[in-house]
Design an enzyme around this catalytic site. Structure first.
Site, PDB file in Angstrom:
ATOM      1  N   THR A 187       0.804  -1.229   0.000  1.00  0.00           N
ATOM      2  CA  THR A 187       0.000   0.000   0.000  1.00  0.00           C
ATOM      3  C   THR A 187       0.836   1.278   0.000  1.00  0.00           C
ATOM      4  O   THR A 187       0.289   2.368   0.195  1.00  0.00           O
ATOM      5  CB  THR A 187      -0.915   0.004   1.233  1.00  0.00           C
ATOM      6  OG1 THR A 187      -0.108  -0.158   2.422  1.00  0.00           O
ATOM      7  CG2 THR A 187      -1.919  -1.135   1.175  1.00  0.00           C
ATOM      8  N   GLU A 188       2.121   1.160  -0.241  1.00  0.00           N
ATOM      9  CA  GLU A 188       3.007   2.317  -0.098  1.00  0.00           C
ATOM     10  C   GLU A 188       2.591   3.516  -0.945  1.00  0.00           C
ATOM     11  O   GLU A 188       2.683   4.665  -0.500  1.00  0.00           O
ATOM     12  CB  GLU A 188       4.454   1.907  -0.446  1.00  0.00           C
ATOM     13  CG  GLU A 188       5.127   1.052   0.610  1.00  0.00           C
ATOM     14  CD  GLU A 188       4.865  -0.439   0.453  1.00  0.00           C
ATOM     15  OE1 GLU A 188       5.566  -1.232   1.102  1.00  0.00           O
ATOM     16  OE2 GLU A 188       3.947  -0.804  -0.320  1.00  0.00           O
ATOM     17  N   VAL A 189       2.144   3.279  -2.202  1.00  0.00           N
ATOM     18  CA  VAL A 189       1.817   4.410  -3.082  1.00  0.00           C
ATOM     19  C   VAL A 189       0.644   5.227  -2.544  1.00  0.00           C
ATOM     20  O   VAL A 189       0.456   6.381  -2.937  1.00  0.00           O
ATOM     21  CB  VAL A 189       1.504   3.934  -4.519  1.00  0.00           C
ATOM     22  CG1 VAL A 189       2.748   3.351  -5.166  1.00  0.00           C
ATOM     23  CG2 VAL A 189       0.346   2.944  -4.551  1.00  0.00           C
ATOM     24  N   ARG A 190      -0.141   4.667  -1.657  1.00  0.00           N
ATOM     25  CA  ARG A 190      -1.310   5.374  -1.116  1.00  0.00           C
ATOM     26  C   ARG A 190      -0.937   6.395  -0.055  1.00  0.00           C
ATOM     27  O   ARG A 190      -1.765   7.220   0.331  1.00  0.00           O
ATOM     28  CB  ARG A 190      -2.320   4.363  -0.573  1.00  0.00           C
ATOM     29  CG  ARG A 190      -2.824   3.448  -1.686  1.00  0.00           C
ATOM     30  CD  ARG A 190      -4.162   2.879  -1.426  1.00  0.00           C
ATOM     31  NE  ARG A 190      -4.732   2.381  -2.676  1.00  0.00           N
ATOM     32  CZ  ARG A 190      -5.935   1.858  -2.779  1.00  0.00           C
ATOM     33  NH1 ARG A 190      -6.706   1.763  -1.706  1.00  0.00           N
ATOM     34  NH2 ARG A 190      -6.392   1.442  -3.952  1.00  0.00           N
ATOM     35  N   PHE A 241       4.564   6.972  -0.648  1.00  0.00           N
ATOM     36  CA  PHE A 241       5.827   6.260  -0.488  1.00  0.00           C
ATOM     37  C   PHE A 241       5.997   5.323  -1.679  1.00  0.00           C
ATOM     38  O   PHE A 241       5.161   5.303  -2.585  1.00  0.00           O
ATOM     39  CB  PHE A 241       5.799   5.503   0.845  1.00  0.00           C
ATOM     40  CG  PHE A 241       7.149   5.042   1.319  1.00  0.00           C
ATOM     41  CD1 PHE A 241       8.289   5.823   1.165  1.00  0.00           C
ATOM     42  CD2 PHE A 241       7.286   3.810   1.948  1.00  0.00           C
ATOM     43  CE1 PHE A 241       9.526   5.399   1.607  1.00  0.00           C
ATOM     44  CE2 PHE A 241       8.519   3.367   2.401  1.00  0.00           C
ATOM     45  CZ  PHE A 241       9.636   4.169   2.230  1.00  0.00           C
TER      46      PHE A 241
END
Length: 257
Positions: free
Chosen positions: A133-136, A139
């Site tokens: 879920t980093e792009v959320r 990151f």
């Protein structure tokens, strides 16, 4: 260790995330203790297979919130040191000279899903959710991406890493992130029986060599890979395990590993 438990049952080494009140979130200290535990398991001659598991409802929820806040105040050099710290853990698990099985009893998110991704096998309960879920949060899934591309390929990696969507355990099985989905009541027993099967039927040295080769050959050209394979083949033939195994096979006896 404060956040990690290490113990043994027979020839199975158990590394347990023990920070349930924080959903076993990762911090610099947790990563440090995980590295220490995997080093201990690697050096323990009595351990043949390692199980990575967790206490509480979540397997690992990724980075600790306080840890994320701290990172915003870090210099580039400090963040690079911290990033290398996590990289070293993932590489350590991926290249450990013993088989590592993830026993996933709850959600594995972001860095937690990264931990699952670098294990050799993964068993999970149906209720668990998985995702990078980093792009959320602005990151990037930088380190896990290197391993995930090897594990499931570009198309599925893009789908997971660029959307940040959570997926079910069954979807994680279809994506080949986990090997098997079993009920919560059976998870511990299924993992233990699988580990015992590896221990009783397979040479420890052969599994270590095979795992090493899988990690290394993918970066080689076809010719380099084949030459490396031939050299490892010759090396294995001279090993005590190979001699024992072939002798038992020719005598129609079951070798005891």
């Amino acid at each position: 260790m404060e956040f990690i438990e290490y113990g043994k049952k027979g020839q199975i080494g158990y590394i347990t995330l023990n920070r349930p009140e924080k959903r076993n979130a990762l911090s610099f200290e947790v990563v440090t203790e995980l590295k220490e535990a995997f080093t201990e398991a690697s050096q323990d001659d009595g351990v043949k297979v390692v199980v990575l598991r967790a206490n509480g409802k979540a397997f690992c929820a990724g980075a600790d919130l306080g840890y994320l806040q701290q990172l915003q105040a870090n210099t580039y050099e400090e963040n690079l040191e911290d990033s290398n710290h996590l990289k070293e853990l993932f590489y350590q698990i991926y290249t450990l000279d013993k088989v590592v099985i993830a026993q996933v009893q709850g959600h594995a998110i972001a860095g937690g899903c990264g931990l699952v991704s670098v294990c050799d096998f993964a068993f999970t309960v149906p209720e668990a959710k998985f995702g990078y879920t980093e792009v959320r949060i602005g990151f990037i899934p930088a380190i896990v991406k290197v391993f995930l591309l090897r594990k499931i390929g570009e198309m599925r990696s893009k789908e997971l890493l660029l959307t940040g969507e959570l997926i079910t355990a069954d979807e994680a099985r279809a994506y080949e992130i986990v090997n098997k989905v079993v009920s919560a009541s059976e998870l511990e027993e299924v993992v233990e029986e699988f580990a015992k099967m590896l221990i009783s039927k397979n040479s420890k040295q052969s599994m270590a060599f095979t795992k090493q080769m899988i990690a290394e050959v993918q970066a080689m050209s076809l010719e380099e890979g084949l030459q490396y394979a031939a050299e490892m083949n010759a090396k294995a033939r001279a090993s005590e395990d190979c001699q024992r195994g072939i002798a038992a096979f020719l005598s129609k006896e079951e070798v005891k590993w």
